[in-house]
Design an enzyme around this catalytic site. Structure first.
Site, short mmCIF file in Angstrom:
data_model
loop_
_atom_site.label_atom_id
_atom_site.label_comp_id
_atom_site.label_asym_id
_atom_site.label_seq_id
_atom_site.Cartn_x
_atom_site.Cartn_y
_atom_site.Cartn_z
CE LYS A 205 -3.80 2.13 2.58
NZ LYS A 205 -4.74 2.02 3.71
CD GLU A 211 9.39 -5.78 7.22
OE1 GLU A 211 8.94 -4.81 6.56
OE2 GLU A 211 9.22 -5.90 8.45
N GLY A 265 -4.88 -2.15 5.09
CA GLY A 265 -4.10 -3.26 4.56
C GLY A 265 -4.72 -4.61 4.87
NE ARG A 266 -6.48 -3.92 10.94
CZ ARG A 266 -5.79 -2.78 11.04
NH1 ARG A 266 -4.60 -2.69 10.45
NH2 ARG A 266 -6.27 -1.74 11.70
CD GLU A 351 -1.74 -4.43 11.39
OE1 GLU A 351 -2.27 -4.35 10.27
OE2 GLU A 351 -0.53 -4.65 11.56
CG HIS A 381 -3.07 -35.11 17.61
ND1 HIS A 381 -3.15 -36.32 18.25
CD2 HIS A 381 -4.10 -35.09 16.72
CE1 HIS A 381 -4.17 -37.03 17.75
NE2 HIS A 381 -4.75 -36.30 16.81
CE LYS A 497 5.88 -0.91 9.62
NZ LYS A 497 4.91 -0.16 8.77
O1 F6P Z 1 1.77 -4.20 9.93
C1 F6P Z 1 1.72 -2.87 9.56
C2 F6P Z 1 1.26 -2.75 8.13
O2 F6P Z 1 1.10 -1.41 7.80
C3 F6P Z 1 -0.02 -3.51 7.87
O3 F6P Z 1 -1.17 -2.82 8.30
C4 F6P Z 1 0.08 -3.68 6.39
O4 F6P Z 1 -0.82 -4.66 5.91
C5 F6P Z 1 1.55 -4.10 6.25
O5 F6P Z 1 2.23 -3.32 7.25
C6 F6P Z 1 2.15 -3.88 4.88
O6 F6P Z 1 2.03 -2.53 4.54
P1 F6P Z 1 2.21 -2.14 2.97
O7 F6P Z 1 1.07 -2.81 2.24
O8 F6P Z 1 2.12 -0.65 2.95
O9 F6P Z 1 3.54 -2.65 2.52
#
Ligand code: F6P
Length: 532
Positions: A205, A211, A265-266, A351, A381, A497
């Site tokens: 987003k 990462e 995002g979620r 979240e 289990h 972060k």
């Molecule tokens: O975990 C924090 C967050 O902003 C989530 O809400 C989001 O889904 C994820 O990191 C990835 O963010 P992006 O889609 O901006 O890379």
């Protein structure tokens, strides 16, 4: 009035003391129609909430709490595009992404549906072109591998859906999801991929998540090394609100798909974040997924509270967190294709509702549970011991599909799922423990009275899957309304972060870890010692 001073809250507290001493066994014995009264069908879903520590009076009191917290007003505000994500001053309108009926849905007075429809049409055309070989790699090869690079909501949701709908995938077009900055994951995925036949979807987003950026750059280098710089435009697509960032990466404009800030995002798998699903499972299956979610949206928006499944399940969840000190919720899919549901719901729930303050910034009375889970049979289990005999009450959601695949194995699954809900409910009194020494009876007794909801899917289809996910999204939203929190921001991820970014130069040895506590400095030193 604050949540815990409400008359509805006080009444629930009084009622909880009564219910604490009322075994669910007695509730079933007293009413042979209990299942009929506390289960509800909605299309391909049948939801059984009879194995709960609740009576009609309980639900009536819970509904009064929902009324006191103006749940229906909050629901209307969401659908109306109000900026209910107050700390980020944003609307929350992921329901627009599955609004196939096309009614106007406005954000700041502007109907978003034309752009939603236009983007969905672009996604379909792009996916069709990849699937039918119209869109080719730099050497003219058809794509045989889709690799999504993203994390959190740009990873968990689409990965879960692609896996759940694996029956819709083709043998000649694989899809993989990479999120971990540990290069071992990307290397593992790419080791048997041909660069000339690999298409990457960079899902982010913000297009700034560290990462994702690291993995995207590594993937870019992999393509450039094999096919040259010019190949980047052919082998990458992007999904983001940050169109400039995607263009700077070298992605062609016809391969960049927008997201909007009114989609969290979620909650974004329904958006262009679903691109890897649309390519791998086909636009038709994705449209059916949207239709399922839309059916749940309509139910949530229009059903009376007492029949409204997201509201009822939300209230039962609050009942246990508040009045039975339940710390967690276990999500237990008894279907191999739903094995990734718990990890997706962990983000959707924790979240959203893992918050410490209410909308006005004051400390919460309570907020979201710890959500965990796993495949049902496997979990029997591993952690079912704690569910049955641990000291804490942990409500469980059992999710099963009644049809699909090998019927004999499905019947084994179903018998386990149903029996576990019964065992959790009934328990086993010491007097019922037979064939063992008296000294062992306490060890082999079960308190029972452990509540569960069973969600039956007639079968796992894109529609029933869409309904299931939307059910949980709206349940989480209603719980946030009751707790008075903002379920749509995530400030809690920022501190870690920021600290990771500031610590990286020290870990790299570019500077000393000044001003850090002795533990963090010691850990960095331990690593640096391995580099000498
Ligand atoms: O975990 C924090 C967050 O902003 C989530 O809400 C989001 O889904 C994820 O990191 C990835 O963010 P992006 O889609 O901006 O890379």
């Amino acid at each position: 009035m604050t949540l815990t001073t409400l008359p509805a809250w006080t009444a629930l507290g009084d009622h909880a003391r009564t219910m604490a001493d009322t075994p669910m066994r007695a509730l079933f014995a007293a009413d042979p129609q209990r299942f009929a009264k506390f289960s509800r069908r909605l299309g391909p879903l049948l939801i059984d909430y009879s194995k709960h520590r609740a009576t009609a009076e309980t639900l009536a009191l819970l509904l009064k709490l929902a009324e006191a917290r103006e749940v229906e007003k909050g629901r209307a505000a969401m659908f109306a595009g109000a900026h209910i994500n107050t700390t980020e001053n944003r609307a929350v309108l992921h329901v627009a992404l599955r609004n196939l009926g096309g009614r106007a849905m406005k954000v700041d007075g502007v109907d978003v549906m034309p752009e939603v429809r236009e983007t969905r049409a672009r996604l379909k055309a792009f996916a069709d072109d990849v699937r039918n070989g119209t869109r080719l790699g730099a050497t003219g090869q058809k794509f045989r591998h889709i690799v999504n690079i993203g994390i959190g909501g740009s990873h968990l949701g689409p990965m879960f859906v692609a896996d759940a709908l694996k029956d819709f995938q083709r043998d000649d077009l694989s899809v993989a999801f990479v999120s971990n900055p540990d290069r071992a994951q990307l290397d593992e995925v790419l080791k048997d991929h041909d660069p000339a036949a690999t298409l990457f979807t960079i899902s982010s987003k913000t297009f700034t998540t560290a990462e994702t950026t690291a993995n995207a750059n590594a993937a870019r280098a992999w393509i450039v090394a094999a096919l040259g710089e010019a190949a980047v435009t052919k082998h990458f697509a992007a999904v983001s609100t940050n169109l400039k960032g995607a263009a700077a990466f070298g992605i062609a404009s016809d391969s960049v798909f927008p997201m909007w800030d009114w989609v969290g995002g979620r909650y974004s798998l329904w958006s262009a974040i679903g691109l890897p699903v649309i390519i791998a499972c086909g636009p038709d299956a994705f449209e059916r997924l949207l239709a399922g979610a839309e059916a749940m949206d309509k139910h949530f928006e229009t059903a009376p509270a007492e029949e409204n499944l997201p509201i009822v399940l939300a209230l039962l969840g609050v009942w246990y967190t508040e009045f039975f000190n339940a710390p967690a919720l276990a999500v237990l899919p008894y279907d191999h294709r739903l094995k990734l549901l718990p990890s997706h719901l962990q983000q959707v729930d924790m979240e959203s509702n893992g918050k410490a303050v209410t909308l006005d910034g004051s400390p919460v009375a309570s907020s979201g549970p710890i959500v965990f889970g796993g495949g049902g049979a496997d979990s029997q289990h591993s952690f079912f011991q704690l569910l049955h005999q641990g000291p804490r009450l942990i409500p469980c959601d059992f999710i099963v599909a009644l049809r699909g695949g090998d019927q004999a194995s499905r019947e084994l699954l179903l018998s386990n799922a149903f029996a576990q809900t019964e065992a959790l409910m009934r328990g086993r009194h010491p007097s019922e423990v037979v064939g063992t020494a008296d000294a062992l009876k306490p060890h082999r007794s079960f308190a029972g009275n452990r509540p569960s909801t069973t969600i039956l899917l007639d079968e796992l289809t894109p529609e029933s899957l869409g309904m299931l996910i939307a059910l949980y999204e709206h349940k989480v939203f209603v719980q946030g309304l009751i707790w008075g929190i903002n379920s749509f921001d995530q400030w809690g991820v920022e501190l870690g972060k920021e600290m990771a970014t500031s610590l990286l130069p020290a870990v790299r040895g570019e500077r000393a870890p000044e001003g850090r506590d002795s533990s963090t400095a010691g850990l960095v030193a331990a690593y640096r010692a391995t580099r000498r």
